[in-house]
Design an enzyme around this catalytic site. Sequence first.
Site, PDB file in Angstrom:
ATOM      1  N   ASP A 291       0.854  -1.328   0.013  1.00 39.96           N
ATOM      2  CA  ASP A 291       0.083   0.050  -0.031  1.00 39.96           C
ATOM      3  C   ASP A 291       0.870   1.369   0.017  1.00 39.96           C
ATOM      4  O   ASP A 291       1.580   1.480   0.982  1.00 39.96           O
ATOM      5  CB  ASP A 291      -0.945  -0.136   1.247  1.00 39.96           C
ATOM      6  CG  ASP A 291      -1.777   1.004   1.133  1.00 39.96           C
ATOM      7  OD1 ASP A 291      -2.161   1.805   0.242  1.00 39.96           O
ATOM      8  OD2 ASP A 291      -2.544   1.444   2.195  1.00 39.96           O
TER       9      ASP A 291
ATOM     10  N   ASP B  86      -2.175   5.911  -6.318  1.00 40.84           N
ATOM     11  CA  ASP B  86      -2.161   4.615  -5.536  1.00 40.84           C
ATOM     12  C   ASP B  86      -2.575   3.535  -6.241  1.00 40.84           C
ATOM     13  O   ASP B  86      -3.414   3.123  -6.718  1.00 40.84           O
ATOM     14  CB  ASP B  86      -3.352   5.001  -4.486  1.00 40.84           C
ATOM     15  CG  ASP B  86      -3.616   4.156  -3.569  1.00 40.84           C
ATOM     16  OD1 ASP B  86      -2.464   3.377  -2.988  1.00 40.84           O
ATOM     17  OD2 ASP B  86      -4.726   3.683  -3.228  1.00 40.84           O
TER      18      ASP B  86
END
Length: 450
Positions: free
Chosen positions: A120, A336
Site C-alpha cells: 500500500d 495509489d
Amino acid sequence: MKIALVNLLAYGAALVGAVALIHPHRNVLEAPPPGFSYKLPKAFHPGSAFRASQASDNVQRLRGVRGTKTNVKSVAAVLGAHQRQVGGFGYENITTTTAYGTQYATEAVWDGIHTWLLLDTGSSDTWAVGSNFTCVDYAGEFLPQGACGFGPPGPEKFAYGYTQPEQHMFIQYGDGEIVSGPMGFSDIAFGNITVRQQEVCLANTTFWYGNNLTSGLMGLGFPSLTNAYLGSSDDHDPDNQIEYSPVFTSMVSQGQVPPVFSIAIDRNSSSGILAWGGIAPAVGADFSQIASLDLIITNLIELPVTAYEYSFYTVIPDGWLFDQNTNTKKYPYIVDSGTTLCYLPPPLAEAINLAFQPSAVYLWMYGAYFTSCNAVPPTISVKLGGIDFWLNPVDLIYRNMVDPLTGLCMTAIASGGSGPYILGDAFMQNAVVVFDVGEAKMRFIPRPFY
Ligand SMILES: *[C@@H]1O[C@H](CO)[C@@H](O)[C@H](O)[C@H]1NC(C)=O
Ligand SMILES: *[C@@H]1O[C@H](CO)[C@@H](O)[C@H](O)[C@H]1NC(C)=O
Ligand SMILES: *[C@@H]1O[C@H](CO)[C@@H](O)[C@H](O)[C@H]1NC(C)=O
Ligand SMILES: *[C@@H]1O[C@H](CO)[C@@H](O)[C@H](O)[C@H]1NC(C)=O
Ligand SMILES: *[C@@H]1O[C@H](CO)[C@@H](O)[C@H](O)[C@H]1NC(C)=O
Ligand SMILES: CC(=O)N[C@H]1CO[C@H](CO)[C@@H](O)[C@@H]1O
C-alpha cells in the site's frame, strides 16, 4: 514464494540513453484549485537517486490477490470516508461492491518467517497478525480467527522486543476495518534487502476482511501517516501519537538503497514488480519518454500533519484527453496502487463516461459508472509532464464487475466527489511509476505497447 531477483542489465543499457530525454516539467500552479492547498517539498537527497540507480537489481514480484474487498486499505479508504463526510453515498456501499477487485501483495521475511503482506503506497504502517490475534466483528464481538481471512500468522514476538516506552498501533481504514496491537522492532527482508530493527506492529486485534493469503500490510507511505500511540491502552488521542520511520524510510536511512522505488503492475491486475532503489523492468515500457512531476504536499484529508509533511504521493496532471476533448483543469491526484479505479472530478468523470458507446450511467449504490460489458470506450489519456499516458481500452471496462440487477459492467473512471482524486490501477497498468522520494519527484514511463 515468488521473490524473483532479475538481472536488469538490459534495462540499464536502455536507460543510459533515456536519461537525457527526461522532460523537465514544473507543473506548479499559480494558485491551488479551490479546496486544496499545497506546497512543494524539499528533496531530501537532491540529485541523488534517479540517475545513479536507473535499473534496480532489487526486484520483487508482486502478486495480485483477489480479496473480498479492495481499495480499502489506503487512499480509497480515505475517499470513502471523505465522501461520507460530504454527504454523498455511504462507504458501506463502496466497499461491499468492490467485491472482485484486486490488491497487490509482496513477500517479506519477518524475523525469519515468510509472510505475504498487502502493498500500500497510501498508508505507512507495516504490520502482521501475531499468532494469538483476536478476530472481531464490526461491533467488537469475538469471531473465530479464520473469519478475518488472514494467511499464516507472523512471528510470535519481536526479535528486538517492544518499543520503550510501550507503544501500540491503532489504525482504522476507511471502510471500517480496524487493526491494533503492540509495536516493537523486527528485521524485515524484502528479497535480499533486510531492513534491520524496523518498528512494526504485531496485531493482536483485528476487524478485517482478508484474502486468506496475506497476513498483514506493508505501508510505503511517508512518516506523517504512521499510526503509533504511546501506551498499551485504547488511548488513540492524537496528542499521544508518535511518528516513526516506516519501512522504506528505514531502508533508505540504513543505506540499503537510494531513495527511490518503482512499481510496474500488469494488466488484469494479476501481477507486478516492485523495484527497491531503481526502476522496475516492465514489458512495453517506452524509456524514450519519462515524465517528471513534482511530488507535492497537499492537504487532501483532514489530517493537519499532511499539510506540512509528505503524505500521499500526489501530483498535478496537465489534464485529460478523451476522444476529441481536452480538459486542462488542474487538480492534485494521488497515485495509489491500492485503488483499482481512477477517481476524477465529477464533471470530468461524467463527461468521459458519457463518451463510452453506449454511455455509462452512474449507479449511486456503487459510486461508479456502468455500461454495457461490450461497450466501446473513448480513447482516454492523462497528460503528465507533457506526455500522454493512454489508458489501454482493455483497462477501461471491468468485465468481472457486473451489477446483478442491470447486467452492466463497471467502468474504470469513477467520480471522486470533492476529492481526493486518484490515479489508480487502471492508470498504473499503463505506466511504470517511479516514486523518487530523494528528489521529491514522481516519474512516469509510458507502457503503450503491451
Ligand atoms: C540483491 O541482489 C542483486 C542481484 O544479485 C544485487 O545486484 C544487489 O546488489 C543485491 N542488493 C543488496 C542490497 O544486497
Ligand atoms: C447504500 O447507501 C444508501 C445511502 O446511505 C442507503 O440508503 C442504501 O440502503 C445503501 N445500500 C446498501 C446496499 O447498503
Ligand atoms: C491469547 O489471547 C487471549 C485473549 O485473546 C489470552 O487470554 C491468552 O492468554 C493469550 N495467550 C497467549 C499465549 O498470549
Ligand atoms: C493487545 O496489545 C495491547 C498492547 O499494545 C494490549 O494492551 C492488549 O491487552 C492486547 N490485547 C489482546 C486481546 O491481547
Ligand atoms: C477464506 O477462507 C474461508 C474459509 O475457508 C472462506 O469462507 C472465505 O470465503 C475465503 N475468503 C476468500 C477471500 O477467499
Ligand atoms: C480477464 C481479462 O480481463 N483479461 C484481459 C487481460 O488483458 C488482456 C490484454 O492484455 C485482454 O485481452 C484480456 O481479455
